[in-house]
Structure formats: structure tokens, C-alpha cells
Design a protein around this motif. Structure first.
Motif, PDB file in Angstrom:
ATOM      1  N   GLY A 169      40.594  -3.462  -2.391  1.00 52.97           N
ATOM      2  CA  GLY A 169      39.416  -4.277  -2.686  1.00 52.97           C
ATOM      3  C   GLY A 169      39.317  -4.635  -4.152  1.00 52.97           C
ATOM      4  N   ILE A 170      39.577  -3.655  -5.020  1.00 52.50           N
ATOM      5  CA  ILE A 170      39.538  -3.906  -6.462  1.00 52.50           C
ATOM      6  C   ILE A 170      40.613  -4.925  -6.846  1.00 52.50           C
ATOM      7  N   GLY A 171      41.828  -4.738  -6.334  1.00 46.01           N
ATOM      8  CA  GLY A 171      42.915  -5.650  -6.658  1.00 46.01           C
ATOM      9  C   GLY A 171      42.631  -7.077  -6.204  1.00 46.01           C
ATOM     10  N   LEU A 172      42.144  -7.240  -4.983  1.00 43.93           N
ATOM     11  CA  LEU A 172      41.819  -8.572  -4.479  1.00 43.93           C
ATOM     12  C   LEU A 172      40.713  -9.225  -5.314  1.00 43.93           C
ATOM     13  N   SER A 173      39.692  -8.442  -5.634  1.00 40.71           N
ATOM     14  CA  SER A 173      38.560  -8.985  -6.391  1.00 40.71           C
ATOM     15  C   SER A 173      38.977  -9.383  -7.807  1.00 40.71           C
ATOM     16  N   TYR A 174      39.731  -8.525  -8.476  1.00 43.61           N
ATOM     17  CA  TYR A 174      40.181  -8.823  -9.838  1.00 43.61           C
ATOM     18  C   TYR A 174      41.095 -10.042  -9.884  1.00 43.61           C
ATOM     19  N   ALA A 194      32.619  -7.311  -4.109  1.00 43.52           N
ATOM     20  CA  ALA A 194      33.711  -7.301  -3.137  1.00 43.52           C
ATOM     21  C   ALA A 194      34.107  -5.896  -2.699  1.00 43.52           C
ATOM     22  N   PHE A 195      33.897  -4.887  -3.566  1.00 39.53           N
ATOM     23  CA  PHE A 195      34.425  -3.564  -3.208  1.00 39.53           C
ATOM     24  C   PHE A 195      33.405  -2.433  -3.209  1.00 39.53           C
ATOM     25  N   ARG A 196      32.214  -2.648  -3.736  1.00 39.61           N
ATOM     26  CA  ARG A 196      31.216  -1.581  -3.680  1.00 39.61           C
ATOM     27  C   ARG A 196      30.548  -1.555  -2.311  1.00 39.61           C
ATOM     28  N   PHE A 197      29.837  -0.482  -1.995  1.00 35.45           N
ATOM     29  CA  PHE A 197      29.260  -0.316  -0.659  1.00 35.45           C
ATOM     30  C   PHE A 197      27.899   0.353  -0.758  1.00 35.45           C
ATOM     31  N   ASN A 198      27.080   0.130   0.250  1.00 39.95           N
ATOM     32  CA  ASN A 198      25.743   0.707   0.328  1.00 39.95           C
ATOM     33  C   ASN A 198      25.843   2.119   0.906  1.00 39.95           C
ATOM     34  N   SER A 199      25.722   3.127   0.048  1.00 40.49           N
ATOM     35  CA  SER A 199      25.905   4.516   0.462  1.00 40.49           C
ATOM     36  C   SER A 199      24.903   4.934   1.532  1.00 40.49           C
ATOM     37  N   VAL A 248      34.197 -13.415  -2.932  1.00 40.48           N
ATOM     38  CA  VAL A 248      33.895 -11.975  -2.981  1.00 40.48           C
ATOM     39  C   VAL A 248      33.301 -11.485  -1.666  1.00 40.48           C
ATOM     40  N   LEU A 249      32.498 -12.331  -1.001  1.00 39.32           N
ATOM     41  CA  LEU A 249      31.920 -11.924   0.275  1.00 39.32           C
ATOM     42  C   LEU A 249      32.964 -11.893   1.381  1.00 39.32           C
ATOM     43  N   SER A 250      33.965 -12.772   1.305  1.00 35.25           N
ATOM     44  CA  SER A 250      35.058 -12.736   2.290  1.00 35.25           C
ATOM     45  C   SER A 250      35.868 -11.455   2.157  1.00 35.25           C
ATOM     46  N   ARG A 274      34.712  -8.593   0.953  1.00 33.19           N
ATOM     47  CA  ARG A 274      33.841  -7.483   1.363  1.00 33.19           C
ATOM     48  C   ARG A 274      33.698  -7.387   2.879  1.00 33.19           C
ATOM     49  N   HIS A 275      33.537  -8.543   3.537  1.00 35.05           N
ATOM     50  CA  HIS A 275      33.130  -8.520   4.946  1.00 35.05           C
ATOM     51  C   HIS A 275      34.216  -8.950   5.934  1.00 35.05           C
ATOM     52  N   PHE A 276      35.368  -9.379   5.460  1.00 30.53           N
ATOM     53  CA  PHE A 276      36.437  -9.750   6.383  1.00 30.53           C
ATOM     54  C   PHE A 276      37.757  -9.046   6.059  1.00 30.53           C
ATOM     55  N   PHE A 277      38.212  -9.185   4.836  1.00 33.47           N
ATOM     56  CA  PHE A 277      39.528  -8.644   4.494  1.00 33.47           C
ATOM     57  C   PHE A 277      39.539  -7.113   4.425  1.00 33.47           C
ATOM     58  N   LEU A 278      38.503  -6.507   3.863  1.00 32.59           N
ATOM     59  CA  LEU A 278      38.487  -5.045   3.784  1.00 32.59           C
ATOM     60  C   LEU A 278      38.432  -4.379   5.162  1.00 32.59           C
ATOM     61  N   PRO A 279      37.626  -4.874   6.116  1.00 32.23           N
ATOM     62  CA  PRO A 279      37.711  -4.282   7.458  1.00 32.23           C
ATOM     63  C   PRO A 279      39.107  -4.396   8.084  1.00 32.23           C
TER      64      PRO A 279
END
Length: 336
Positions: A110-115, A139-144, A258-260, A262-267
Motif C-alpha cells: 500500500g505504501i509503495g503504490l501510494s508513494y 491509501a494505506f492507513r485503516f480505521n482501527s 488513493v481510494l482505488s 485503499r478499497h480495491f487493490f489492497l483487498p
């Protein structure tokens, strides 16, 4: 339904008879998924964002009031929440080594894609680097809080243990990765920003305390829990108060990118890692949940306090909260 009813085990840790939790298997997974109302789970977060927006625009609680709320959340409430969420569950690295490795690889992806977004040939002319520095964290943080709630609903105390390990390991890494682009772009000194950042201090201290075996006294736990609840509520309301929809229109490409992630590529990456690492069903479910939840509400506060475009980041937090229903449904429905 018959297979579901025969796949329960007694929750002995509760000390009560008749308390049951599901044992997740490939066969009963679709039935468990239908029992989790994702829209209902995410509605409180969205409603708090809406409350903050309405209060800031239509009452005497204007921007000056919310600037002080931002400071309270950033310097005190969120650090207490992070410290408590990391230290309250002992980290069992031996039993969760594959899950931890998968979580770290997922975060790194996630960090690599976002950067990389400002350097991609088809995107770099459409992305402002300053806006990207503040928004990369989306893109890479999450709601704990949503992670903890959903993991408990999916897998009971075992799910809570697994997600706590991921939070304890990944939050320090992701907080450092969130600060770095902003510190680098502002040329304020990365190390200087790290040692002064209250979120970094809280997560690092919490991880160290957990590793050393420190536990929060029982008499102090209710206070820390209530502070944590206040931080979540005020953080989301502050994000709503700072939100300006017009800001999103000027950064459509960045927002979609960034939303793509977070919500598509990371899953999708989490699904691949779960198969690659041969995670057992409960760990795979936790990793997929971890990959698909909305971004952290503190992203707005961090960007705002570091002098970046808070309203734009607040808009991204809101959109991420809405997209969380779709991404969680998508992630948890992937075949295993």
C-alpha cells in the motif's frame, strides 16, 4: 444452516456457560458474512462526520471552535487511543507469524503504490505533489476501531487477538509512512517531525510497552476506553467540520487513485497474500478485513496539524467511509 449450527465452540475464556462463537471454515463462511451488516457498522462513523459538517456550517460552533478540537484530538485523545489499543492485548508473534508477515507485506504494498502515484507517466501531470504528500496516507492507513469491531463480530476473541497483533505491528509503520511525505515536502526534517509527532510517540511507546509485558491496570482501563471513544467521535466530527466538497473537485485524479488503492487493490493483494502464505480461514478473514476497512479518521487531523490541505483530506476520509461498505463486501466475498 446445519453445518453452521454444528460449527460452534464454547468460549471458555468468558467464564460463562452457553456463550458461543463461530469457528470459521470455508464451508460456513458465506453464512457468517450475511450475518454482518456492514452498512449498519459504518453508519455511526458517517453520521458523526455529517454532524460535524452541519454544526460547523449552521451553528455558532464555527471553524475557530473546531481548530481547538483538532488540537485536543491530535495532541491528547488520539495518542491515548493508539497507546491503549496496542498495549491492551499481548502480541503473540509465535502463533501469528504468517499473519504478521502478510500484514507487513500488505502495508508495504500500500505504501509503495501510494508513494508511486506522482511518478506514474499517465498520472504525474494530473497530481499536485503537495496535495499528494498529505493524501498518500489515505491509501494505506485503516480505521482501527472498525477493524476491532468487525474482527470480533466475525471471529470472537480469536479474531480480536489476530487484529490486535496486526494493529500493534502495523500502526507504527503506517504512521511513520504517513508523516514522511509531508515532512519531506515541507523540508522540515523527517527525524525532527517523527520525534515530535504525538501519534508516532504513542504507537512506538505502546509497541515497546507491549513487548516488555506492560499491562494497563484494571482501574485505569475504563478511563482509557472512554478517552478512546471520545477521540473517535471528536475526530470524525472534526473531519466533517473541516470538509469542503469543492476541494475534492480540484483533485479528482488523486482522490480516485488513493481510494482505488485503499478499497480495491489492497483487498486483492490481501487475498493473494492469504493464499500465498496459506493462512487458515480465521486469519485470512482478519487480513481481508484489515485490507478493506475505511481509512483512519485521524488522517485529517494529521494533515491539518502539519499545515496541509485538511479539507481535501477530510473529504477523502468521508468518501472512504462510504466506500468501506463496498470494499468490505468485495473483500470478504473473495473465494478461498
Amino acid at each position: 444452516l446445519w453445518e453452521w449450527s454444528t460449527n460452534f465452540e464454547t468460549l471458555n475464556a468468558s467464564g460463562k456457560r452457553g456463550v458461543l462463537i463461530p469457528r470459521i471454515t470455508h464451508a460456513n463462511w458465506p453464512f457468517i458474512l450475511r450475518r454482518v451488516n456492514l452498512a449498519q457498522l459504518l453508519f455511526p462513523d458517517f453520521s458523526l462526520i455529517a454532524c460535524g459538517w452541519l454544526l460547523c456550517r449552521y451553528t455558532g460552533l464555527n471553524r475557530k471552535v473546531w481548530d481547538q478540537v483538532d488540537s485536543l484530538v491530535y495532541y491528547f485523545l488520539f495518542p491515548v487511543l493508539l497507546f491503549h489499543s496496542i498495549v491492551r492485548s499481548p502480541l503473540d508473534f509465535g502463533a501469528t507469524s504468517s499473519l504478521v508477515a502478510s500484514g507487513v507485506m500488505l502495508c508495504a504494498a500500500g505504501i509503495g503504490l501510494s508513494y508511486s502515484l506522482p511518478y506514474l507517466p499517465w498520472l504525474r501531470t494530473h497530481i499536485d505533489k503537495r496535495e499528494h504528500a498529505a493524501s498518500a496516507q489515505i491509501a494505506f492507513r485503516f480505521n482501527s476501531f472498525i477493524c476491532l469491531t468487525l474482527a470480533e463480530r466475525l471471529a470472537g476473541t480469536q479474531g480480536l487477538l489476530f487484529i490486535s497483533v496486526l494493529i500493534g505491528v502495523c500502526v507504527p509503520l503506517l504512521n511513520v509512512a504517513s508523516v514522511w511525505p509531508m515532512a519531506r515536502h515541507a523540508q522540515t526534517g523527517f527525524v525532527r517531525q517523527l520525534v515530535r509527532n504525538p501519534l508516532i510517540i504513542a504507537t512506538t511507546t505502546g509497541l515497546l510497552a507491549n513487548v516488555l509485558g506492560f499491562t494497563v491496570p484494571n482501574w485505569l482501563t475504563p478511563t482509557l476506553t472512554r478517552i478512546g471513544g471520545a477521540s473517535l467521535a471528536l475526530g470524525l466530527m472534526a473531519a466533517g467540520a473541516g470538509m469542503q466538497f469543492s476541494q475534492l473537485g480540484r483533485g479528482k485524479v488523486l482522490a480516485m487513485s488513493v481510494l482505488s488503492i485503499r478499497h480495491f487493490f489492497l483487498p486483492l493483494i490481501a487475498w493473494g497474500l492469504a493464499r500465498l502464505m496459506r493462512l487458515e480461514p480465521t486469519q485470512a478473514a482478519v487480513l481481508l478485513t484489515f485490507s478493506a476497512v475505511p481509512t483512519a479518521s485521524s488522517a485529517y487531523v494529521l494533515a491539518s496539524r502539519m499545515g496541509y490541505n485538511g479539507p481535501f483530506v477530510a473529504g477523502l476520509v468521508t468518501l472512504s467511509t462510504l466506500l468501506g461498505v463496498a470494499s468490505l463486501t468485495f473483500a470478504l466475498a473473495l473465494p478461498r
